[in-house]
Design a protein around this motif. Structure first.
Motif, PDB file in Angstrom:
ATOM      1  N   PRO A 329       0.820  -1.222   0.000  1.00  0.00           N
ATOM      2  CA  PRO A 329       0.000   0.000   0.000  1.00  0.00           C
ATOM      3  C   PRO A 329       0.847   1.262   0.000  1.00  0.00           C
ATOM      4  O   PRO A 329       2.081   1.217  -0.017  1.00  0.00           O
ATOM      5  N   ASP A 330       0.141   2.436   0.052  1.00  0.00           N
ATOM      6  CA  ASP A 330       0.815   3.733   0.189  1.00  0.00           C
ATOM      7  C   ASP A 330       1.676   3.720   1.446  1.00  0.00           C
ATOM      8  O   ASP A 330       1.291   3.176   2.483  1.00  0.00           O
ATOM      9  N   GLY A 331       2.845   4.375   1.327  1.00  0.00           N
ATOM     10  CA  GLY A 331       3.755   4.444   2.461  1.00  0.00           C
ATOM     11  C   GLY A 331       4.794   3.348   2.457  1.00  0.00           C
ATOM     12  O   GLY A 331       5.773   3.422   3.204  1.00  0.00           O
ATOM     13  N   LYS A 335       5.393   0.311  -2.877  1.00  0.00           N
ATOM     14  CA  LYS A 335       4.005   0.683  -3.136  1.00  0.00           C
ATOM     15  C   LYS A 335       3.561   0.242  -4.537  1.00  0.00           C
ATOM     16  O   LYS A 335       4.229   0.492  -5.532  1.00  0.00           O
ATOM     17  N   GLU A 361      -3.023  -4.120   0.577  1.00  0.00           N
ATOM     18  CA  GLU A 361      -4.250  -3.967  -0.208  1.00  0.00           C
ATOM     19  C   GLU A 361      -4.517  -5.276  -0.931  1.00  0.00           C
ATOM     20  O   GLU A 361      -3.609  -5.855  -1.550  1.00  0.00           O
ATOM     21  N   THR A 373      -8.284  -2.792   2.264  1.00  0.00           N
ATOM     22  CA  THR A 373      -7.014  -2.798   3.001  1.00  0.00           C
ATOM     23  C   THR A 373      -7.165  -3.678   4.238  1.00  0.00           C
ATOM     24  O   THR A 373      -8.151  -3.555   4.980  1.00  0.00           O
ATOM     25  N   ARG A 406      -6.478   8.692   6.557  1.00  0.00           N
ATOM     26  CA  ARG A 406      -5.979   9.477   5.433  1.00  0.00           C
ATOM     27  C   ARG A 406      -6.669  10.840   5.397  1.00  0.00           C
ATOM     28  O   ARG A 406      -6.013  11.873   5.206  1.00  0.00           O
TER      29      ARG A 406
END
Length: 919
Positions: A329-331, A335, A361, A373, A406
């Motif tokens: 995932p993001d971060g 990614k 994800e 997620t 987020r």
């Protein structure tokens, strides 16, 4: 498995047993050991042990016992032993070992079966029990025994204090009996106690019992009683002697031991129950759970896992994890990259890695193209030897929470942009209360480096006296979720502490959980200091108003007191106009009460004039002895009515001061009356007159109720008073001492007060400047003559001891040699002893003879042939004066005598003394 055990039901049981099962030959050599036993003993490879003697695995101290057990098995008998034996890897273990013969076809032993059960926990529990028993023994050993003795003939008992303590008494108790003892016994135990006592009486043997007793407060206690018979010389049992000790603590420990044992049993049963419920719990838990064996095959999954993934395949190995679609995932540094089979936390756990929490994800199997997620955790499962036997993974859908976090981060970025622009100090904290943001204004105010206030460090900037309260309020708000508000002192960059108002509000998500705290700090130092100053002023005004109200209430009370008898006397005058005695009595009441009212009004006018500086002093050079004498005479009725002893002490001579005689007498009268009112009846009052450092000092000391330390600083303030008796017998308006201070100040002097506290008495000291002049001749009288002017030798005779002593003190202060007598016989003896005597002051109503008779006898005595005689009596009618002149008295004074008049008479006698002596 050996051929003896293989392929049979026995062989299945051999392997299925949870205990360590070993097969031995008749010589005690190892033939086989089940898999659970090898794990329990931490034996990785059994082959080297096969054929070795079983006893070689045991410590030296256990081997003889084991050989005896093997011998018993060869003889066809079973044997059992509990002993210590560490595992192959040195872990300490205790074992419950059973050895039994395995019969052959003919029934004789053909081999030996040994079963060892791990009882380490049970052994530890028993050790704890033994320690508890040891503690119990120590308690019993240190217990104190109470003694008792029962007379079998009378049923009466003698007991020690420790015996009585066992029944709840704090002091020794008399009149004990067997019936008294039984009355304390718990109703449920009385039958047992009576039976034991009767059996002891029959057998006349020592006896012991334990029972419960109920104390007077209703509490239940255990006691242990022991009794032995005492026999007379003839062998007859006449008394029963014994001891008693409270064993409540021991009983509690025994109960704890039983509870510990039961708890261990219950724990074992609970563990078994928990294992049986594992599948049900897995199905019920809201977190997705999956278990894989060492090869990665999924053997257990629950309903929550299917809720996350849909109907998923049961992978047979790690390689098949590729069917599960997941992306970093993001971060994450990777990614958007899809997870390989070996990236999944379950695969990593099977390699020995602990995966504490990882976001991924995924695309569920029943939602093609969909994304959510999940948060994953995974841990390896190891056996007793530490080998990985599988892995467990937990999964939770956190899509909604991730979205909100987020959005919160986006909101916080906007928030920080705004807070940097506002003039207030702004802060933020996590849900656990740890601060993680302060705006630029905070750092400009405090002067600390950026980040130095994070976490809990911001409290180090608070004033030390405020830290505890602020921490407590912040914790209460954090736990309750209610708004935080507090005023405290915050260290400014200058080093000073300034008052700030802090407010904080919780930031909640849709389900109500607090995820953040946002707050501000506002500098309110100027406002706070202004409010504090206003508060102090308001408090002073309230105190002044309170004292004014108290004074008005007291004034109303004091004014009503004389008005009530005046009103009653007026009624009597109307109703008894024809009764002269009643009219005269009523008139006297009205006169006295009007005099009291006049005194109150004069006091009020006096304090008003003095405090406003409107008093004009009529000053002259005064001898303080005359001032003290006049004041004593005015205060004597009050002092006498309360039964006080008054002493007057002075140094050599009498000091002179420059002042207003009336006002200075008023000062001393106020101090004497104050001492009399605040000293319980029968107290002592002392007046000391001395000179030091160019001042004349008059000190009035009493042993009365004293003055509280809190009142001392205000005792001379207007309307200030000490505590009063419930009947308000002390009276007064609280203006006397204020008036005294003002008068003393007008004379250039000072007054002070000292007291060690309640019930220690008080001491008032007046200091006035000494005068080097002699008293004015135009105002000088015999009252001011000192011992240097041929003092007289005077005998004062009065059966009222206080009256005689006080008048003698006044005469001594004037410089005369004065002696007090309290009967006629004592006066005659004093005349002979003191001859010659210059003057006699005689009370008429003496107990042993009248003053007239005494004067006649004294005139015939050589010691009094030139003496002057003064009658001092309560009778002042014309015929009373005729009687005194007939008895040879030179003067007739009516009680209470004016001290100035007495001193003037003594002065005249001194001036005439030469002529009288010449005659």
């Amino acid at each position: 498995m050996s051929t003896a055990a293989a392929g049979s039901l026995d062989g299945l049981l051999f392997e299925a047993s949870p205990d360590c099962v070993k097969l031995l030959d008749l010589e005690g050599r190892l033939l086989d050991m089940n898999q659970n036993g090898r794990c329990a003993m931490e034996i990785d490879d059994f082959a080297p042990l096969c054929g070795q003697r079983w006893t070689s695995l045991w410590p030296e101290e256990s081997r003889d016992a084991l050989l005896s057990m093997i011998e018993a098995a060869r003889e066809g008998r079973s044997a059992r032993l509990t002993a210590f034996c560490p595992t192959a890897k040195g872990k300490p273990r205790w074992w419950d070992v059973t050895v039994a013969p395995v019969p052959g076809v003919d029934g004789s032993p053909r081999s030996i079966l040994s079963v060892s059960r791990d009882v380490t926990e049970l052994h530890r529990t028993r050790e704890e029990q033994r320690e508890t028993v040891a503690r119990l023994g120590f308690i019993l050993a240190s217990s104190q025994l109470g003694a008792w003795e029962l007379d079998l003939a009378t049923g009466k008992a003698l007991t020690s204090f420790l015996h009585d303590r066992c029944f709840g008494y704090d002091e020794p108790v008399e009149n004990w009996s067997y019936e008294t003892f039984v009355s304390f016994v718990h109703p449920d135990d009385r039958g047992q106690v009576a039976q034991a006592f009767e059996q002891a009486l029959k057998s006349e043997q020592d006896w012991s019992l334990e029972c419960r007793v109920v104390w007077a407060d209703g509490s239940v206690h255990w006691i242990a009683v022991h009794g032995s018979f005492y026999r007379s010389a003839s062998g007859e049992a006449t008394r029963l002697l014994g001891t008693v000790v409270e064993i409540t603590a021991r009983k509690q420990i025994e109960a704890e031991l039983r509870e510990t044992t039961l708890a261990a049993v219950r724990a074992a049963e609970a563990a078994e129950t928990e294992r049986r419920r594992l599948d049900a719990l897995l199905e019920a838990t809201p977190v997705g759970i999956a278990y894989a064996d060492v090869a990665g095959r999924l053997t257990i999954t629950n309903a929550a896992l299917r809720d996350v993934w849909g109907e998923h395949p049961l992978a047979a190995s790690v390689d098949e994890y590729v069917e599960w679609k997941g992306w970093w995932p993001d971060g994450s540094p990777r990614k958007g990259e899809r997870l390989a089979a070996e990236d999944w936390p379950m695969a990593r756990a099977l390699r020995g890695e602990e995966v504490r929490g990882e976001l991924v994800e995924i695309e569920p199997f029943d939602q093609p193209g969909g994304r959510c997620t999940i948060l994953l955790r995974a841990s390896p499962v190891r056996d007793a030897a530490g080998n990985i036997t599988g892995a467990v993974a937990a999964q939770q859908d956190v899509s909604e929470r991730t979205r909100m976090e987020r959005e919160l981060r986006d909101s916080e970025r906007r928030f920080r942009t705004i807070t940097e622009a506002v003039p207030q100090m702004v802060w933020a904290a996590r849900s656990d209360g740890c601060a993680d943001y302060f705006n630029r204004q905070w750092y400009e105010f405090t002067g600390v480096p950026e980040g130095a206030s994070d976490g809990d460090a911001w409290t180090q900037l608070l004033h030390p006296d405020d830290v505890g309260g602020v921490r407590e309020r912040w914790e209460q708000s954090r736990v309750s979720g209610l708004m935080f508000e507090s005023e405290y002192r915050l260290r400014h960059r200058s080093g000073d502490y300034r008052w700030v108002l802090a407010r904080g509000v919780p930031v909640r998500v849709d389900d109500g959980d607090v995820v953040r705290w946002l707050g501000t700090c506002t500098d309110i130092d100027e406002r706070r200091r202004l409010l504090d100053a206003l508060g102090e002023r308001e408090e002073a005004l309230r105190e002044a108003d309170r004292r004014k109200d108290e004074f008005l209430a007291m004034l109303a009370h004091e004014l009503r007191n004389p008005l009530a008898p005046i009103g009653t006397a007026a009624q009597l005058l109307r109703l008894a106009a024809d009764d002269p005695a009643r009219v005269r009595a009523s008139a006297e009441v009205i006169g006295r009460q009007i005099s009291h009212l006049t005194t109150l009004v004069d006091d009020l006018l006096d304090v008003s004039r003095v405090t406003r500086g409107l008093v004009q002093l009529e000053t002259e050079t005064l001898d303080l002895s005359g001032v003290i004498a006049a004041a004593v005479e005015q205060s004597r009725p009050l002092i006498a009515s309360r039964g006080h002893a008054l002493s007057i002490r002075s140094g050599r001579g009498s000091p002179c001061v420059h002042g207003d005689r009336t006002r200075l007498v008023q000062v001393v009268v106020n101090l004497l009356n104050n001492a009399a009112k605040y000293t319980p009846p029968g107290g002592h009052i002392t007046v000391d007159v001395e000179t030091a450092d160019e001042v004349a000092r008059v000190t009035v000391t009493d042993d009365g109720i004293g003055i509280d330390a809190a009142l001392l600083p205000n005792v001379f303030e207007l309307f200030s008073q000490g505590r009063r008796t419930p009947d308000r017998s002390q009276g007064g308006l609280g203006i006397g001492l204020a008036l005294v201070r003002s008068i003393v100040a007008l004379h250039g002097g000072r007054i002070s007060v000292d007291s060690d506290g309640p019930n220690t008495g008080s001491r008032f000291t007046v200091e006035l400047p000494l005068s080097q002049d002699t008293p004015d001749e135009r105002r000088r009288s015999a009252a001011h003559v000192t011992a240097a002017d041929s003092p007289l030798r005077v005998v004062v005779v009065d059966d009222n001891v206080d009256a005689a002593v006080l008048l003698a003190d006044v005469l001594r202060m004037a410089g005369h040699e004065a002696h007090a007598s309290h009967s006629a016989a004592d006066a005659i003896e004093s005349a002979a002893r003191l001859a010659p005597v210059d003057a006699f002051i005689l009370d008429i109503g003496l107990p042993d003879m009248t003053g007239y008779e005494l004067a006649t006898r004294l005139r015939a005595h050589p010691a009094a042939e030139r003496a002057m005689f003064v009658a001092l009596t309560g009778y002042g009618q014309p015929h009373d004066r005729v009687l005194s002149r007939a008895a040879g008295f030179d003067h007739h004074l009516v009680k209470p005598a004016d001290a100035q008049k007495v001193l003037q008479i003594m002065g005249d006698a001194m001036h005439r003394a030469p002529a009288r002596q010449a005659g």
